[in-house]
Design a protein around this motif. Structure first.
Motif, PDB file in Angstrom:
ATOM      1  N   GLU A  40       0.951  -1.305  -0.118  1.00 55.96           N
ATOM      2  CA  GLU A  40      -0.111  -0.211  -0.058  1.00 55.96           C
ATOM      3  C   GLU A  40       0.697   1.204  -0.098  1.00 55.96           C
ATOM      4  O   GLU A  40       0.518   2.279  -0.758  1.00 55.96           O
ATOM      5  CB  GLU A  40      -1.010   0.048   1.296  1.00 55.96           C
ATOM      6  CG  GLU A  40      -2.018  -1.053   1.181  1.00 55.96           C
ATOM      7  CD  GLU A  40      -3.051  -0.585   0.061  1.00 55.96           C
ATOM      8  OE1 GLU A  40      -3.378   0.636   0.016  1.00 55.96           O
ATOM      9  OE2 GLU A  40      -3.375  -1.627  -0.611  1.00 55.96           O
ATOM     10  N   ALA A  41       1.816   1.332   0.900  1.00 54.66           N
ATOM     11  CA  ALA A  41       2.628   2.353   1.122  1.00 54.66           C
ATOM     12  C   ALA A  41       3.556   2.531  -0.197  1.00 54.66           C
ATOM     13  O   ALA A  41       3.681   3.815  -0.378  1.00 54.66           O
ATOM     14  CB  ALA A  41       3.401   2.303   2.496  1.00 54.66           C
ATOM     15  N   SER A  42       4.153   1.592  -0.866  1.00 57.02           N
ATOM     16  CA  SER A  42       5.049   1.820  -2.055  1.00 57.02           C
ATOM     17  C   SER A  42       4.079   2.402  -3.214  1.00 57.02           C
ATOM     18  O   SER A  42       4.958   2.839  -4.092  1.00 57.02           O
ATOM     19  CB  SER A  42       5.670   0.547  -2.303  1.00 57.02           C
ATOM     20  OG  SER A  42       4.916  -0.442  -2.580  1.00 57.02           O
ATOM     21  N   LYS A  43       3.057   2.327  -3.380  1.00 52.93           N
ATOM     22  CA  LYS A  43       1.947   2.403  -4.637  1.00 52.93           C
ATOM     23  C   LYS A  43       2.315   4.051  -4.898  1.00 52.93           C
ATOM     24  O   LYS A  43       2.168   4.311  -6.021  1.00 52.93           O
ATOM     25  CB  LYS A  43       0.533   2.133  -4.356  1.00 52.93           C
ATOM     26  CG  LYS A  43       0.140   0.880  -4.473  1.00 52.93           C
ATOM     27  CD  LYS A  43      -1.290   0.844  -4.173  1.00 52.93           C
ATOM     28  CE  LYS A  43      -1.750  -0.619  -4.237  1.00 52.93           C
ATOM     29  NZ  LYS A  43      -3.142  -0.658  -3.898  1.00 52.93           N
ATOM     30  N   LYS A  44       2.556   4.852  -4.097  1.00 59.67           N
ATOM     31  CA  LYS A  44       2.602   6.328  -4.488  1.00 59.67           C
ATOM     32  C   LYS A  44       3.663   6.819  -4.822  1.00 59.67           C
ATOM     33  O   LYS A  44       4.255   8.001  -5.280  1.00 59.67           O
ATOM     34  CB  LYS A  44       2.177   7.152  -2.937  1.00 59.67           C
ATOM     35  CG  LYS A  44       3.168   7.290  -1.843  1.00 59.67           C
ATOM     36  CD  LYS A  44       2.564   7.798  -0.676  1.00 59.67           C
ATOM     37  CE  LYS A  44       2.669   9.425  -1.005  1.00 59.67           C
ATOM     38  NZ  LYS A  44       2.361  10.262   0.098  1.00 59.67           N
ATOM     39  N   TYR A  45       4.734   5.718  -4.835  1.00 60.46           N
ATOM     40  CA  TYR A  45       6.070   6.281  -5.191  1.00 60.46           C
ATOM     41  C   TYR A  45       6.449   5.516  -6.760  1.00 60.46           C
ATOM     42  O   TYR A  45       7.322   4.598  -6.780  1.00 60.46           O
ATOM     43  CB  TYR A  45       7.201   5.691  -4.244  1.00 60.46           C
ATOM     44  CG  TYR A  45       6.878   6.644  -2.947  1.00 60.46           C
ATOM     45  CD1 TYR A  45       7.433   7.930  -2.574  1.00 60.46           C
ATOM     46  CD2 TYR A  45       6.480   5.759  -1.851  1.00 60.46           C
ATOM     47  CE1 TYR A  45       7.012   8.593  -1.311  1.00 60.46           C
ATOM     48  CE2 TYR A  45       6.337   6.716  -0.577  1.00 60.46           C
ATOM     49  CZ  TYR A  45       6.616   7.867  -0.666  1.00 60.46           C
ATOM     50  OH  TYR A  45       6.308   8.622   0.562  1.00 60.46           O
TER      51      TYR A  45
END
Length: 354
Positions: A40-45
């Motif tokens: 989830e957290a890595s999706k925005k990068y």
């Protein structure tokens, strides 16, 4: 190669190092765990490249689970060797936890330069073990140095995510959030490991302080339960399950009530925010209390153990801090003094210099 999976406290500093390395013209890949939180957290990068490896937690040394752990460690190290060869890694840095151990071991065996970063005042057992395979150990707090005897240690601070470099103005953020920029505002963060009781105490405290605005990050798992506790018509208490834009929340915050994970502490000190710290009571070796003690000793925070906390004492603490403008200013300044503005730059310079 940057190994930074398992929790946001490892991932976000790893992302900050990756972004700085890219700015310097280097090729970067990040190794994260297969956990949903990492995905989830890595999706925005989208500008960064990620690979996944299994997260493995070490059991007690005399446990029967040590045999399957050792087998899994060997398998994961072998997989990491393949990824490192394929990428052609010159350096491997682990940002903490047992997700860091196999990549660093693999990197050492392949002749890459190896590093581990620990954010906490009391380093975890995983990092103390990983340090044995490292050319250099990087730490977020000076208090951690004695735990790495025999290693070359450098204090770099803990890198914060790039978006915190451009926090909007209070008025702009308040307008976007629909809150009053003139009212004192408390941001509540329970951390990724949960804060059910703390969340409930905040509900009671907010009810007793209608003049104070509460922005309350409950976490996805506890949102519905807390929403029921808050009920209808609570004008001063905004619940947020998950926030992808922390800069916006920090911009309107006067005081933070939160756990004392090292990554979150590095963010609030970077921005100079005062805090009431309630360590996660089940953290390994009670390391969150050690982190909080560093901030309390500097007069940047009030430390409260969850077992000693009730809604009344939380109200008393918030009221005392907001009732003394100079104290709030002093706490904020002390917090900022603990922050390291250029931590990502320092980490990258150490890697380049080797």
């Amino acid at each position: 190669m940057i190994a930074c999976g398992g929790t946001g406290g490892h991932l976000f500093p790893g992302v900050a190092v990756a972004q700085e390395m890219k700015r310097r013209g280097h090729e970067v890949r990040l190794l994260i765990s297969e956990k949903k939180v990492d995905a989830e957290a890595s999706k925005k990068y989208g500008d960064l490249a990620f690979d996944t490896v299994p997260a493995i937690a070490k059991p007690a040394t005399l446990s029967l689970k040590m045999l399957p752990f050792m087998w899994k460690l060997l398998q994961t190290t072998s997989k990491c060797k393949g990824l490192l060869r394929q990428f052609g890694a010159d350096a491997v840095i682990g940002m903490g936890g047992f997700t860091s151990l196999p990549p660093v071991m693999a990197g050492k065996k392949l002749g890459a330069k190896t590093f581990v970063h620990d954010s906490n005042a009391l380093p975890g057992k995983a990092n103390r073990l990983t340090a044995k395979w490292c050319d250099k150990v990087l730490i977020g707090m000076e208090a951690a140095r004695p735990y790495f005897p025999g290693s070359e240690v450098e204090v770099t601070g803990t890198p914060v995510r790039e978006e915190l470099e451009s926090v909007p103005s209070r008025d702009v953020a308040a307008g976007q959030l629909g809150v009053d920029p003139a009212r004192k505002t408390v941001l509540v963060m329970g951390g990724s490991q949960g804060a059910k009781r703390l969340n409930s105490l905040v509900v009671e405290a907010a009810r007793a302080m209608p003049e104070v605005q509460f922005l309350h990050l409950t976490g996805n798992y506890d949102y519905e339960r807390v929403k029921q506790e808050v009920g209808e018509g609570s004008e001063n208490h905004r619940l947020i399950a998950f926030c992808a834009d922390m800069a916006q929340l920090y911009a309107v915050t006067d005081l933070v009530i939160m756990r004392s994970g090292a990554s979150s502490l590095s963010e609030i000190s970077y921005l100079g925010l005062a805090s009431i710290l309630v360590p996660y009571p089940y953290a390994a070796d009670d390391h969150q209390t050690k982190n909080a003690e560093v901030f309390e000793a500097a007069d940047a925070a009030v430390l409260r153990q969850e077992s000693d906390l009730d809604a009344g004492s939380l109200v008393a603490d918030v009221t005392a801090i907001f009732g003394d403008d100079q104290r709030l200013v002093n706490m904020s300044a002390a917090s900022q003094a603990l922050g390291v503005k250029d931590a990502a730059t320092r980490v990258c310079s150490v890697i380049e210099n080797l």
